[in-house]
Structures are given as structure tokens and as C-alpha cells.
Design a protein around this motif. Structure first.
Motif, PDB file in Angstrom:
ATOM      1  N   SER A 123       0.956  -1.275   0.044  1.00 28.94           N
ATOM      2  CA  SER A 123      -0.031  -0.031   0.185  1.00 28.94           C
ATOM      3  C   SER A 123       1.011   1.326   0.044  1.00 28.94           C
ATOM      4  O   SER A 123       0.151   2.326   0.145  1.00 28.94           O
ATOM      5  N   GLY A 124       1.927   1.051   0.057  1.00 32.61           N
ATOM      6  CA  GLY A 124       3.125   2.348   0.251  1.00 32.61           C
ATOM      7  C   GLY A 124       3.452   2.637   1.661  1.00 32.61           C
ATOM      8  O   GLY A 124       4.080   3.192   1.838  1.00 32.61           O
ATOM      9  N   GLY A 125       2.762   1.886   2.576  1.00 34.42           N
ATOM     10  CA  GLY A 125       3.255   1.915   4.045  1.00 34.42           C
ATOM     11  C   GLY A 125       3.179   3.471   4.513  1.00 34.42           C
ATOM     12  O   GLY A 125       2.475   4.232   4.024  1.00 34.42           O
ATOM     13  N   ILE A 126       4.174   3.696   5.380  1.00 31.35           N
ATOM     14  CA  ILE A 126       4.004   4.999   6.140  1.00 31.35           C
ATOM     15  C   ILE A 126       4.806   6.066   5.167  1.00 31.35           C
ATOM     16  O   ILE A 126       4.563   7.223   5.282  1.00 31.35           O
ATOM     17  N   ALA A 127       5.280   5.727   3.902  1.00 39.52           N
ATOM     18  CA  ALA A 127       5.783   6.617   3.076  1.00 39.52           C
ATOM     19  C   ALA A 127       4.652   6.931   2.220  1.00 39.52           C
ATOM     20  O   ALA A 127       4.923   7.948   1.275  1.00 39.52           O
ATOM     21  N   SER A 128       3.395   6.348   2.238  1.00 37.70           N
ATOM     22  CA  SER A 128       2.656   6.547   1.151  1.00 37.70           C
ATOM     23  C   SER A 128       2.198   8.238   0.962  1.00 37.70           C
ATOM     24  O   SER A 128       1.932   8.810   2.190  1.00 37.70           O
ATOM     25  N   GLY A 129       2.006   8.664   0.122  1.00 32.59           N
ATOM     26  CA  GLY A 129       1.672  10.066  -0.086  1.00 32.59           C
ATOM     27  C   GLY A 129       2.743  11.253  -0.115  1.00 32.59           C
ATOM     28  O   GLY A 129       2.612  12.324  -0.142  1.00 32.59           O
ATOM     29  N   GLY A 130       3.935  10.647   0.099  1.00 32.24           N
ATOM     30  CA  GLY A 130       5.311  11.478   0.027  1.00 32.24           C
ATOM     31  C   GLY A 130       5.628  11.743  -1.493  1.00 32.24           C
ATOM     32  O   GLY A 130       5.191  11.132  -2.218  1.00 32.24           O
ATOM     33  N   TYR A 131       6.173  12.865  -1.574  1.00 30.17           N
ATOM     34  CA  TYR A 131       6.339  13.493  -2.692  1.00 30.17           C
ATOM     35  C   TYR A 131       7.148  12.605  -3.900  1.00 30.17           C
ATOM     36  O   TYR A 131       7.296  12.265  -5.122  1.00 30.17           O
ATOM     37  N   GLY A 132       8.165  11.624  -3.318  1.00 31.39           N
ATOM     38  CA  GLY A 132       8.945  11.010  -3.873  1.00 31.39           C
ATOM     39  C   GLY A 132       8.526   9.282  -4.015  1.00 31.39           C
ATOM     40  O   GLY A 132       9.084   8.295  -4.836  1.00 31.39           O
ATOM     41  N   VAL A 133       7.289   9.172  -3.713  1.00 31.02           N
ATOM     42  CA  VAL A 133       6.588   7.932  -3.354  1.00 31.02           C
ATOM     43  C   VAL A 133       5.385   7.496  -4.519  1.00 31.02           C
ATOM     44  O   VAL A 133       4.529   8.539  -4.370  1.00 31.02           O
ATOM     45  N   LEU A 134       5.321   6.673  -5.342  1.00 27.99           N
ATOM     46  CA  LEU A 134       4.162   6.444  -6.220  1.00 27.99           C
ATOM     47  C   LEU A 134       3.101   5.732  -5.242  1.00 27.99           C
ATOM     48  O   LEU A 134       1.998   5.921  -5.627  1.00 27.99           O
ATOM     49  N   GLY A 135       3.654   4.980  -4.510  1.00 32.32           N
ATOM     50  CA  GLY A 135       2.667   3.933  -3.558  1.00 32.32           C
ATOM     51  C   GLY A 135       3.189   2.524  -3.843  1.00 32.32           C
ATOM     52  O   GLY A 135       4.314   2.256  -3.828  1.00 32.32           O
ATOM     53  N   GLY A 136       2.002   1.670  -3.357  1.00 28.37           N
ATOM     54  CA  GLY A 136       2.176   0.211  -3.642  1.00 28.37           C
ATOM     55  C   GLY A 136       2.715  -0.170  -5.131  1.00 28.37           C
ATOM     56  O   GLY A 136       2.505   0.671  -5.901  1.00 28.37           O
ATOM     57  N   VAL A 137       2.970  -1.477  -5.206  1.00 30.37           N
ATOM     58  CA  VAL A 137       3.280  -2.000  -6.404  1.00 30.37           C
ATOM     59  C   VAL A 137       2.430  -2.047  -7.493  1.00 30.37           C
ATOM     60  O   VAL A 137       2.552  -1.982  -8.626  1.00 30.37           O
ATOM     61  N   ASP A 138       1.160  -2.197  -7.091  1.00 22.80           N
ATOM     62  CA  ASP A 138       0.083  -2.322  -8.019  1.00 22.80           C
ATOM     63  C   ASP A 138      -0.166  -0.828  -8.529  1.00 22.80           C
ATOM     64  O   ASP A 138      -1.116  -0.962  -9.594  1.00 22.80           O
TER      65      ASP A 138
END
Length: 171
Positions: A123-138
Motif C-alpha cells: 500500500s505504500g506504507g508509512i511513506a505513502s503520499g510522500g512526494y517521492g513515492v508512487l505507492g504500492g507495487v499495484d
């Protein structure tokens, strides 16, 4: 010299560790039977870190240690995606790794199976929503199986692989 001999043949300080976990072995041999039915050979896994904290990788690496020894169940980890049956992605997909994840997936032979291992990959974990993170693999790949946990234990990984193999056999 006396101390060396005494340490070798004298009473042991540590207790004897159990040699194996019967339930884990039962899962592993059931998985081996499913792998042989579906693939007719061993299962090759390519692990890919797409921006994780290494917790899931440690548990994935533990599968190869002498205690778990998943190679006896017909599972091997390969260095090239061209030899892989399954791609296991750990960590949230970052902006910088998105192209590498996609190229790794594209290099795999068909059928392409993808597993998201750990909360970050699911799901992206705790980094989800960060500017450098797309999210989970899906977000960029079709995921066949998500194994949640931070990190998931080796027995949970084997049990999830068994479930995936059973669902593939039914199709």
C-alpha cells in the motif's frame, strides 16, 4: 590446549536448538508438491527492492538460511529476471525506481507473476503520499498476491506462496 579440548568435548553451555519446525516443513512440502504440479520443476524467484527499509528483505533472505532452507522445497532465488517465474517486490515504489521496476517486469518470461511483500509494497506504507513515492507495487504492475506485514514472517511467506500455487492450479 586443555581449554580447547575441554570446550570441544566438555559439557555444552547452550541448550540444543530444535532442528526444524514441523508445521513449516509440512507447508514447505505441500508447496513443493504444488510447484511440481504447476511448473514441473523448481520455482525461480527474483527479489526486487523498490525503496524499502530492508525489513522484508531480511525475512526473505532468512528463507535461504539453514534453519528454513527453502531450496529443499524447490524454491530458488535468481539474479536475473530473465530466469524468474515470480517477481517479489519489497518496499513502496519510489519515483526513482519506477522505471527499473517496470524494466525488470518486462524482462521476465511469461507467465509473469508479481508478489508485493510487506506493508510498504502492498500500500505504500508509512511513506505513502510522500512526494517521492508512487505507492504500492499495484500502481505500476499487475499484482497477483499481496503479503501484508511489517515484515511478514518466513512461515507467512511460504503459506502465501502455497495459496498462490493452489489458486494457479485451479485456473
Amino acid at each position: 590446549m586443555k581449554n580447547v579440548l575441554n570446550n570441544m568435548f566438555g559439557p555444552k553451555i547452550c541448550k540444543q536448538m530444535p532442528l526444524g519446525d514441523a508445521e513449516f516443513d509440512k507447508l514447505g512440502f505441500a508447496l513443493k508438491s504444488e510447484i511440481n504440479t504447476i511448473f514441473g520443476r523448481s520455482l525461480a524467484i527474483r527479489a526486487l527492492d523498490s525503496g524499502s527499509d530492508n525489513a522484508a528483505e531480511i525475512e526473505l533472505n532468512n528463507l535461504s538460511n539453514p534453519y528454513y532452507d527453502v531450496e529443499r522445497f524447490g524454491i530458488s532465488f535468481v539474479a536475473s529476471p530473465r530466469h524468474a517465474d515470480i517477481l517479489i517486490v519489497t518496499g513502496a515504489v519510489t519515483q526513482n525506481m519506477a522505471i527499473a521496476v517496470r524494466k525488470t517486469f518486462d524482462a521476465m518470461p511469461s507467465p509473469k507473476l508479481v508478489i508485493a511483500l510487506g506493508d510498504d509494497a502492498c500500500s505504500g506504507g508509512i511513506a505513502s503520499g510522500g512526494y517521492g513515492v508512487l505507492g504500492g507495487v499495484d500502481k505500476i504492475l499487475p499484482v497477483n498476491l499481496k503479503i501484508p506485514g511489517n515484515p511478514p514472517e518466513p512461515a507467512q511467506i511460504i503459506n502465501s506462496l502455497l495459496g498462490l500455487m493452489q489458486s494457479l492450479r485451479k485456473k
